[in-house]
Design a protein around this motif. Structure first.
Motif, PDB file in Angstrom:
ATOM      1  N   ASP A 262     -30.208  -0.051 -15.115  1.00 20.39           N
ATOM      2  CA  ASP A 262     -31.654   0.037 -14.930  1.00 20.39           C
ATOM      3  C   ASP A 262     -32.414  -0.277 -16.220  1.00 20.39           C
ATOM      4  OD1 ASP A 262     -31.222   0.735 -12.322  1.00 20.39           O
ATOM      5  OD2 ASP A 262     -31.268   2.902 -12.725  1.00 20.39           O
ATOM      6  N   ALA A 263     -31.722  -0.166 -17.358  1.00 24.28           N
ATOM      7  CA  ALA A 263     -32.382  -0.440 -18.631  1.00 24.28           C
ATOM      8  C   ALA A 263     -32.410  -1.918 -18.977  1.00 24.28           C
ATOM      9  CB  ALA A 263     -31.681   0.338 -19.749  1.00 24.28           C
ATOM     10  N   VAL A 264     -31.709  -2.766 -18.195  1.00 23.41           N
ATOM     11  CA  VAL A 264     -31.703  -4.205 -18.450  1.00 23.41           C
ATOM     12  C   VAL A 264     -33.066  -4.780 -18.068  1.00 23.41           C
ATOM     13  CG1 VAL A 264     -30.625  -6.405 -17.897  1.00 23.41           C
ATOM     14  CG2 VAL A 264     -29.225  -4.334 -18.125  1.00 23.41           C
ATOM     15  N   ALA A 265     -33.698  -5.479 -19.000  1.00 17.62           N
ATOM     16  CA  ALA A 265     -35.065  -5.975 -18.756  1.00 17.62           C
ATOM     17  C   ALA A 265     -35.084  -7.192 -17.862  1.00 17.62           C
ATOM     18  CB  ALA A 265     -35.724  -6.295 -20.108  1.00 17.62           C
ATOM     19  N   ASP A 266     -34.102  -8.085 -17.976  1.00 16.33           N
ATOM     20  CA  ASP A 266     -34.090  -9.319 -17.188  1.00 16.33           C
ATOM     21  C   ASP A 266     -33.701  -8.997 -15.747  1.00 16.33           C
ATOM     22  OD1 ASP A 266     -33.836 -11.810 -16.097  1.00 16.33           O
ATOM     23  OD2 ASP A 266     -32.482 -12.591 -17.643  1.00 16.33           O
ATOM     24  N   PRO A 267     -34.594  -9.210 -14.767  1.00 17.23           N
ATOM     25  CA  PRO A 267     -34.269  -8.886 -13.369  1.00 17.23           C
ATOM     26  C   PRO A 267     -33.073  -9.681 -12.840  1.00 17.23           C
ATOM     27  CG  PRO A 267     -36.619  -9.203 -13.653  1.00 17.23           C
ATOM     28  CD  PRO A 267     -35.981  -9.664 -14.934  1.00 17.23           C
ATOM     29  N   ALA A 268     -32.992 -10.964 -13.187  1.00 22.40           N
ATOM     30  CA  ALA A 268     -31.887 -11.782 -12.677  1.00 22.40           C
ATOM     31  C   ALA A 268     -30.549 -11.283 -13.206  1.00 22.40           C
ATOM     32  CB  ALA A 268     -32.103 -13.245 -13.061  1.00 22.40           C
ATOM     33  N   LEU A 269     -30.527 -11.000 -14.518  1.00 24.06           N
ATOM     34  CA  LEU A 269     -29.284 -10.474 -15.100  1.00 24.06           C
ATOM     35  C   LEU A 269     -28.952  -9.108 -14.530  1.00 24.06           C
ATOM     36  CD1 LEU A 269     -26.993 -10.616 -17.139  1.00 24.06           C
ATOM     37  CD2 LEU A 269     -28.570  -9.681 -18.865  1.00 24.06           C
ATOM     38  N   ARG A 270     -30.007  -8.274 -14.354  1.00 27.37           N
ATOM     39  CA  ARG A 270     -29.768  -6.944 -13.785  1.00 27.37           C
ATOM     40  C   ARG A 270     -29.205  -7.055 -12.369  1.00 27.37           C
ATOM     41  NH1 ARG A 270     -34.429  -5.005 -14.611  1.00 27.37           N
ATOM     42  NH2 ARG A 270     -35.299  -5.339 -12.515  1.00 27.37           N
ATOM     43  N   GLY A 271     -29.688  -8.015 -11.586  1.00 29.73           N
ATOM     44  CA  GLY A 271     -29.183  -8.198 -10.232  1.00 29.73           C
ATOM     45  C   GLY A 271     -27.727  -8.639 -10.205  1.00 29.73           C
ATOM     46  N   ARG A 272     -27.387  -9.592 -11.102  1.00 30.35           N
ATOM     47  CA  ARG A 272     -25.980 -10.063 -11.143  1.00 30.35           C
ATOM     48  C   ARG A 272     -25.043  -8.934 -11.578  1.00 30.35           C
ATOM     49  NH1 ARG A 272     -28.482 -14.554 -13.577  1.00 30.35           N
ATOM     50  NH2 ARG A 272     -27.703 -13.922 -15.654  1.00 30.35           N
ATOM     51  N   LEU A 273     -25.478  -8.170 -12.596  1.00 27.10           N
ATOM     52  CA  LEU A 273     -24.643  -7.059 -13.044  1.00 27.10           C
ATOM     53  C   LEU A 273     -24.494  -5.987 -11.968  1.00 27.10           C
ATOM     54  CD1 LEU A 273     -25.884  -6.649 -16.735  1.00 27.10           C
ATOM     55  CD2 LEU A 273     -23.755  -7.691 -15.947  1.00 27.10           C
TER      56      LEU A 273
END
Length: 454
Positions: A262-273
Motif C-alpha cells: 500500500d505504500a508503493v506510490a506507482d499504481p501500475a507497479l502496486r497492481g503488478r506487485l
C-alpha cells in the motif's frame, strides 16, 4: 516350539520322510498280513483239491474201499520233499490207505465231521474231507508241513504279488498327490499375500502383509515389503508436515508484504506487485490443501448431504465470482443426496472447480453448479473452454493453459483429482474450444455397496 517348519522345501522333505517312515512301518505289516492270508487261502484250496482228487480214486473191492492213485498223483506223495501227506480212515479210526511216512503226520488231530473242515497241528495244516464208500463213512485227510513248503511257495508268492501290486502302486501315486496339495496350500497363502499387497495405496500405507502362514522362503520378501511400506508412510508423513510447515511460514511474510504494498506510490507497479502476491498466496493455499489431502485416511469418512455442501460452497465462492464479472447459479434437488466421504475435502474439491472457472473465464461468463441424485456434482461454464487438444491434460499436476493469467502452480485440478481418488470416485472433464468446460465430480453414495463408479 513348533514342529511344523515354515520352509516350503523343508515341508516337502518332511512330508516325504514321513511317507517313507509310514510305508516302512506299514508295508511289512501289510506284507505279512497279505502273505499269511494268501498262504492260508492257497493252502486250503490246494488241500481241498487234493483231498477230492484222492477221494475220486477210491474203488470198492470185496465191499472194501481200495485206493488206486494215478501215477502223477502218486508221485506227489511218494517223496517227503514238499511236506505233503494223506491218510484215509474209517469210522473206527482205522487206516484204509495212506502216503509214506504216515507216522510223522498228526492226522489224529483232524476233525471227522459231516462237513469238510481245516485244522492245524504244530507246523502242519490240513483238511478233513468226509466221503462215503461201500456204505461206510470215510475221511480223506490231507496235510501240509509248513516247514517244508516246497512247490506251494511259488503259488503263494504269485497270488500275493497279484494282490499286493495294486496297493503298492496306489501308495506311490498318493505321494505326488499329497505333495501337490501341500504346495497348492502354500501357493494359496502367497497369492493371498499378493492380493493384500494389491490393495495397498497411498491412503492405505498402514496396511501390512501378514507373515503368518507364508513359507519361510517368502517371509523375507514380505518383511522387506512391510519395511518399505513403513518407510514410505514415514516419508509421506514427513513430506506433508514439511509442506504444511513451509506454507505456514510463508503466510506471515506474505501478509506483511501485502500491507507494505500500500505504500508503493506507482499504481501500475502496486497492481503488478499485488497480483504477484495474490498468486503466491494462492500457491501457498494449494500447498496447504495438498498437505491436508495426503494426510487424510478413510476412517474419517462420514455420510453427509451433498446438496447442503454445494449450497454452502457456492455461497462462499459467489463473492469472488461476482467480483470477476461472472455469474453463478446452483441447480440441486430438494431431497437430500447423501454421499460418503470427508466433507472438508469434498468441499475443497468443489471450491477448487468453482474458483478455477472464475479465474480462467472472462467477465460475463455464467458458471452453473448442478447436483444430481446419483451423487454427481458438475461445474459448467460457457467460457472459451480448455486450451488443450486433450481436456484430460488439464488434470495433470503443474499443467497450466495460460501462464499469463494463471495465479497458481497448476496444482488445483490435480488436487481435485487426488481428492476423488481418495474417495474412490472419479473426476471427468469435457470441453470444446469456444463452448465452455464441464468438470464432473462423482462421489459414492452413502450406503451403496459400490466403492467407485466410472
Amino acid at each position: 516350539m513348533k514342529l511344523w517348519p515354515r520352509s516350503l522345501i523343508a515341508r516337502i522333505l518332511l512330508l516325504e520322510l514321513g511317507a517313507i517312515v509310514v510305508v516302512a512301518v506299514v508295508l511289512p505289516m501289510l506284507l505279512t498280513w497279505f502273505l499269511r492270508t494268501e498262504a492260508r487261502r492257497v493252502q486250503h484250496r490246494n488241500l481241498t483239491h487234493q483231498a477230492r482228487a484222492i477221494a475220486a480214486n477210491l474203488r470198492i473191492a470185496g465191499n472194501r474201499p481200495v485206493l488206486h492213485l494215478p501215477h502223477d498223483l502218486a508221485r506227489i506223495y511218494a517223496s517227503p520233499y514238499d511236506g505233503r501227506a494223506f491218510v484215509i480212515v474209517d469210522g473206527g479210526a482205522q487206516v484204509v490207505a495212506a502216503s509214506p511216512d504216515l507216522e510223522q503226520v498228526p492226522w489224529h488231530h483232524a476233525p471227522r465231521g459231516d462237513r469238510s473242515a481245516s485244522f492245524r497241528a504244530g507246523a502242519f495244516v490240513g483238511i478233513s474231507l468226509p466221503v462215503r464208500a461201500a456204505g461206510q463213512p470215510l475221511w480223506v485227510i490231507v496235510t501240509q508241513d509248513q516247514a517244508v513248503p516246497g512247490a506251494i511257495l511259488d503259488d503263494v508268492m504269485h497270488a500275493f504279488v497279484r494282490r499286493f501290486d495294486p496297493v503298492l502302486i496306489a501308495v506311490l501315486l498318493l505321494l505326488p498327490v499329497i505333495n501337490s496339495l501341500l504346495i497348492a496350500r502354500l501357493v494359496f497363502a502367497v497369492r493371498a499375500a499378493s492380493h493384500r499387497a494389491e490393495t495397498i495405496g497411498a491412503q492405505t500405507l498402514e496396511v501390512r502383509l501378514e507373515e503368518r502362514g507364508l513359507p519361510l522362503e517368502v517371509v523375507p520378501l514380505a518383511r522387506a515389503t512391510n519395511d518399505l511400506l513403513a518407510r514410505l508412510q514415514a516419508s509421506f508423513r514427513n513430506q506433508a508436515e514439511f509442506v504444511a510447515n513451509v506454507a505456514h511460514e510463508l503466510r506471515t511474510p506474505l501478509a506483511a508484504h501485502r500491507l507494505e504494498l500500500d505504500a508503493v506510490a506507482d499504481p501500475a507497479l502496486r497492481g503488478r506487485l499485488r497480483d504477484s502476491a495474490d498468486r503466491l498466496a494462492h500457491v501457498v493455499a494449494q500447498l496447504q490443501d495438498l498437505a491436508t489431502l495426503e494426510a487424510v485416511t478413510r476412517d474419517r469418512f462420514v455420510a453427509f448431504d451433498a446438496g447442503e455442501l454445494a449450497r454452502s460452497i457456492v455461497a462462499e465462492q459467489a463473492p469472488s465470482i461476482f467480483a470477476g464479472g461472472q455469474t453463478i447459479a446452483l441447480d440441486a434437488p430438494d431431497a437430500p443426496v447423501m454421499i460418503r466421504g470427508d466433507r472438508v475435502l469434498a468441499g475443497l474439491a468443489l471450491a477448487n472447480l468453482i474458483s478455477n472457472a472464475g479465474r480462467h473465464t472472462p467477465a460475463g461468463t455464467h458458471v452453473r453448479v448442478e447436483l444430481d441424485a446419483d451423487g454427481t456434482i458438475a461445474v459448467r461454464d460457457d467460457g472459451p473452454g480448455i486450451a488443450a487438444s486433450d481436456p484430460e491434460q488439464a488434470l495433470q499436476r503443474y499443467w497450466r493453459a495460460d501462464h499469463r493469467r494463471s495465479d497458481g502452480a497448476g496444482l488445483g485440478l490435480s488436487i481435485v483429482r487426488r481428492i476423488m481418488e481418495v474417495h474412490r470416485g472419479t473426476l471427468a472433464v469435457a470441453s470444446r474450444p469456444g463452448e465452455g468446460a464441464c468438470f464432473t465430480l462423482c462421489f459414492p453414495l452413502a450406503g451403496s455397496g459400490s466403492t467407485s463408479r466410472s
